[in-house]
Structures are given as structure tokens and as C-alpha cells.
Design an enzyme around this catalytic site. Structure first.
Site, PDB file in Angstrom:
ATOM      1  N   TRP A 408       0.836  -1.207   0.000  1.00  0.00           N
ATOM      2  CA  TRP A 408       0.000   0.000   0.000  1.00  0.00           C
ATOM      3  C   TRP A 408       0.869   1.254   0.000  1.00  0.00           C
ATOM      4  CZ3 TRP A 408      -0.765   3.976   3.615  1.00  0.00           C
ATOM      5  CH2 TRP A 408      -1.886   4.788   3.389  1.00  0.00           C
ATOM      6  N   HIS A 409       1.990   1.220   0.719  1.00  0.00           N
ATOM      7  CA  HIS A 409       2.869   2.389   0.762  1.00  0.00           C
ATOM      8  C   HIS A 409       3.551   2.621  -0.582  1.00  0.00           C
ATOM      9  CE1 HIS A 409       2.534   2.423   5.203  1.00  0.00           C
ATOM     10  NE2 HIS A 409       2.916   3.675   5.080  1.00  0.00           N
ATOM     11  N   ASP A 410       4.080   1.551  -1.167  1.00  0.00           N
ATOM     12  CA  ASP A 410       4.756   1.695  -2.461  1.00  0.00           C
ATOM     13  C   ASP A 410       5.081   0.309  -2.994  1.00  0.00           C
ATOM     14  OD1 ASP A 410       5.775   2.927  -4.662  1.00  0.00           O
ATOM     15  OD2 ASP A 410       7.276   4.115  -3.609  1.00  0.00           O
TER      16      ASP A 410
END
Length: 522
Positions: A408-410
Site C-alpha cells: 500500500w505504501h509503495d
């Protein structure tokens, strides 16, 4: 400061990436791209807060419109201003996810599976195809490539939209399932009631459901109760879906509220919405912004990390570069989240406070994640951790949680490894807690916990330094200097002693909170 200022021999390496500042003629470290966006637009954001609140009140004076209807119109307009014609890419994902949620009427499990699969897939799709042009898809649409809004990187903010998409649909599926089960059980309940009456059992033995007034009163003061508010299924409409997804104060970066909570607060004002509390919160926000400015003008650790300029630094200096990087990461997230929460408070919505403890006031990896990005943590627990078994299946559930968090972050292998490291570092704490908990009454219990807490802090620091600050090269140099040199090992021992003292202070802070009836569980 000695590790990041003009007196450091590495200063010429990163001097060029510092910007002109406004405090005492010093340069400012504006190299962090995330905070730079906020810092460069902070006055615009405050103006937007005032404009949004003023427009809502003016519209309310002249037009009889519901909050959700206003949020829908303003949200779509806000979406177009922020992302230009790229908003149609977001609307495509939003519509597909909504339709997948409607499959629950035929097959609940299949619908949930499709929602999760498509939801996670959008992160990969956006990462690979975010730059695709409308003109490449269909020539006459090339005019849509000319306006990309204020923020061209629409995919960055989409990650928060994804959480709201899943929240709406999962709340919808949960409510629909509950209604279906009630319809199936109701006839049996009626028969049982007749049978009981024939046996002479009083009807008073049958518990009565709470009235609507009692339900609302409970939800006003109980956040958990709001998450399961029994709304009519008609409230889960496409219009309310869009109103929730594009609610302007929380659209850019949260804090995250579930759909049920948003809809309840749209119809009922919480007791926490008070002018005095909101003003004090705004003053605290301004103090945090000014404090961040002071740090960025005097401590250039972010620029040092960007340039990998730590050659020849002592283990203490490298550790301080890493530690203050973590503090700046905490502060750079706290400030925007507080601004967006302040905006929502001004608008009559009270979302969760995302950062409820200073980053340095943590000794437990499990408790750390309850205090860091708290609204996201609550979302994770509600929609991933508990459905996968929660504490009864802690390892697998935690692995799934941190894998999702990393993706989700990257989309980076480094962050995925970071997520798995966090799970690995959770194991010693989980095992040690189970082994030592029977001895809570022993006089040595607190000090043994302190030793474990110091080990925990080191593991959390190293995992986060690898994932967000120093990277592989910087972490290797820190570890090499700590364990291959006499000065480095001396620093390690002294650091452990200092951390041990700090942990005892943290224990006492939490004891003090418990004596005042506060139990944050972090």
C-alpha cells in the site's frame, strides 16, 4: 547537529540540495518530497479550509441541502481541481469496486474476494499505467491530457481512496449479511415466542432491542458502536459512496474514517465538536509547523540521508542522523494529518487522531503500530486482522497485514522486506510476553521487561532505518562501526543504558495514565 551542519566535513556533499530559508539567514532542508509538497502549499491549504467551511455555511443559508449531497458536489469539484482529467481514472476504479460489492447479493465470499483482488491490483495497475495518455487510448480524447490538476501524481492520493472504497463495500456486505440472517431467523424466533407463551413463560424474558434514541446516544460517545451502526441498506447508495470517498477534508491523506462512522457523523454532531477544543487544536497545529521549521533550518539529516553523506562519521553521529530522520518522518506525517483533522473538525466531523504518542515514547512493536497512523491501524484491524483470525492466528494475520501495508505504501521490494522484518521482530516480543506474563507480581518483572523493551527498540530502529532512512548502505556502516570498533561498541553499551532508563520512564508514564483512568493500549 555536528553530524549534519556546516562543521561536518561531509557538508559540501549535500550543501547544494539545501534551499534558502527564512530563519536567521540559515538554509532549510526541504529535500523530503512528501513534506515539501505540504510545506510549499501550506498557506493554500489553510485558505482551502476557510473557503470550504464558508461555502458550506453559505449554501446552508440559501439552499436546503443535506451534508452528504453537499459533500458529493464539492467533492467531485475538488477532485477535478486536484487531479484534472485524471479524475476519470480514479472514477473508473471507484465504479468497478462498487459493482464488485454488489455481487454480494449472489455470493458473499466471492464478492469479498473480488473486491480485495481488484483493490490490491489497482495499486499495481496505477504504478505501471499511471502515465498512460487519453490520446493514446482514443485520439479525440487527447485534449484531456492537457489539464492534470494541481497534483499530477493522482495515484499517490488514490491509496487513501482505496481504503475508503474497501471500507464502504465491506460495511455494505456486512450490513446486507446481517439483514439477510435476521430475515432468516425471524420466523423461527416468532414460533419460539408462541411456544414459550403456551408454556407460561413471561414475554419479559425476551430481550428488547434498544430504541433509536438509545442507539444514537450510544453511538455519540462510542466509536466502536458507530462502526456497526445499523443503517438501512438504501443508505449504501452510489451517491453516498462518492460523498464518502471524495469528502474534501480527508481526501488527500486521511485520517481514515469508515463509511458507517462518516454517515453517522454526517447526521449527528458528536459531543467532541466544540469551538474551544477546535481552536486549541488549531493552535497546537501551528506550533508543530513552526517547530518543524526550526528543525529543518538547524538539523539537515534528511539531506545527509539523501546524499549518503556520512563517510567518517562516528557511530553516535550516524545513529543521530537515523534517529532524527525517524523523528522528522513522524513529525512530517503528524502535521498534515493534524491539518486535515483540523479541517474536518471545523466542518463538524471528528476523525481519529493519527499520532497519539511521540515516536520516541515507544518500547513495544505491537503497541507502536497502535499509536502510529492510528486510523490506518484501526482500519487494518477491522478489515484484515480480525477477519484472518486476529490473536488466534497472530503470525499469519500479521504477515498479511504488513505485506498489505508495504504494498500500500509503495510497490518496492525494499518495503516488502521491511514489512516481513517487522513480523519477524514481532515474534520475540510475542513469545517473551507469553513466557514472562505469569510473573507479573515478582519484584524483578519490571526490570526484565525493561531489558526486553531495549531489545525491541533496537529492532524497531534498525527495521525503520533500513526501510525509510539510511537504507542498506547506511545501516551496514552503522552496524559495522558499532561492532567492529572499540568506540562503536562503547557507544552501543552506553546507548543501551540510556534506552533502559528511558524505558522505565515510559513504563511510569503509562502507569500514570492508568491511575487517571486512561488506557490507550499503546
Amino acid at each position: 547537529m555536528t553530524g549534519s551542519n556546516e562543521t561536518n566535513p561531509n557538508y559540501p556533499i549535500y550543501q547544494g540540495i539545501l534551499s534558502k530559508g527564512w530563519i536567521a539567514g540559515r538554509k532549510v532542508d526541504n529535500t523530503d518530497s512528501q513534506y515539501r509538497f505540504f510545506r510549499d502549499n501550506v498557506f493554500l491549504l489553510f485558505a482551502l479550509v476557510g473557503a470550504h467551511c464558508a461555502i458550506r455555511r453559505l449554501v446552508g443559508v440559501f439552499v436546503d441541502v443535506t451534508r452528504t449531497s453537499f459533500d458529493l458536489v464539492f467533492g467531485l469539484f475538488f477532485l477535478f481541481v486536484i487531479h484534472g482529467f485524471n479524475c476519470f481514472k480514479i472514477l473508473f476504479h471507484v465504479s468497478v469496486e462498487f459493482l464488485l460489492g454488489r455481487l454480494s447479493s449472489k455470493n458473499r465470499r466471492l464478492s469479498i474476494a473480488f473486491m480485495w483482488i481488484y483493490g490490491v491490483s489497482t495499486l499495481f495497475i496505477n504504478d505501471k499505467y499511471r502515465l498512460i495518455k487519453y490520446g493514446d487510448i482514443f485520439g479525440p480524447l487527447s485534449f484531456m491530457d492537457s489539464f492534470k490538476g494541481i497534483v499530477a501524481r493522482w495515484d499517490v492520493f488514490f491509496n487513501f481512496t482505496l481504503l475508503r472504497m474497501l471500507s464502504f463495500n465491506l460495511d455494505y456486505v456486512s450490513r446486507k449479511t446481517a439483514l439477510t440472517e435476521n430475515l432468516e431467523i425471524a420466523p423461527q424466533g416468532q414460533k419460539a415466542k408462541v411456544s414459550n407463551e403456551s408454556d407460561g413463560i413471561s414475554e419479559k424474558a425476551v430481550p428488547q432491542p434498544p430504541s433509536e434514541e438509545e442507539e444514537i446516544a450510544e453511538c455519540l460517545v462510542n466509536e466502536r458502536r458507530r462502526l456497526d451502526t445499523p443503517f438501512p441498506i438504501s443508505d449504501y447508495s452510489f451517491a453516498n459512496y462518492l460523498s464518502y470517498l471524495f469528502y474534501a477534508p480527508l481526501f488527500i491523506g486521511g485520517p481514515i474514517v469508515t463509511f458507517n462512522d462518516y454517515l453517522f457523523q454526517s447526521r449527528h454532531t458528536l459531543p467532541s465538536i466544540q469551538l474551544k477544543l477546535t481552536v486549541v487544536y488549531g493552535l497546537r497545529l501551528i506550533f508543530c509547523i513552526l517547530f518543524m521549521e526550526f528543525i529543518l533550518h538547524y538539523i539537515y539529516v534528511v539531506a545527509v540521508s539523501k546524499a549518503h553523506a556520512w563517510q567518517g562519521d562516528t557511530p553516535f553521529q550516524i545513529s543521530m542522523i537515523g534517529l532524527f530522520n525517524l523523528n522528522i518522518i513522524w513529525l512530517k506525517l503528524l502535521i498534515p494529518w493534524r491539518l486535515f483533522r483540523f479541517w474536518a473538525l471545523c466542518d463538524g466531523i471528528d476523525p481519529t487522531e493519527n499520532m497519539i504518542r511521540c515516536v520516541d515514547n515507544n518500547y513495544s512493536a505491537l503497541q507502536f503500530w497502535r499509536a502510529w497512523h492510528r486510523s490506518y491501524n484501526k482500519w487494518i484491524i477491522r478489515y484484515i486482522y480480525i477477519p484472518l483470525g486476529g490473536s488466534h492466528n497472530r503470525i499469519l494475520a500479521s504477515l498479511a497485514v504488513f505485506s498489505f501495508v508495504a504494498i500500500w505504501h509503495d510497490i518496492e521490494l525494499r518495503l516488502l522486506i521491511w514489512g516481513w522484518l517487522i513480523v519477524l521482530f514481532l515474534l520475540p516480543e510475542i513469545i517473551a510476553t507469553k513466557l514472562i506474563s505469569p510473573y507479573k507480581d515478582k519484584p524483578w518483572y519490571r526490570f526484565v521487561c525493561g531489558i526486553g523493551a531495549v531489545a525491541n527498540i533496537w529492532m524497531m530502529i534498525l527495521a525503520n532505518l533500513y526501510g525509510f532512512c539510511l537504507g542498506e548502505d547506511g545501516l551496514k556502516q552503522l552496524l559495522d562501526s558499532m561492532f567492529t570498533t572499540l568506540d562503536g561498541f562503547g557507544f552501543f553499551i552506553l546507548a543501551c543504558i540510556c534506552l533502559g532508563i528511558a524505558v522505565q520512564v515510559m513504563f511510569e508514564l503509562r502507569e500514570s495514565e492508568l491511575r487517571r483512568g486512561i488506557n490507550l493500549k499503546c
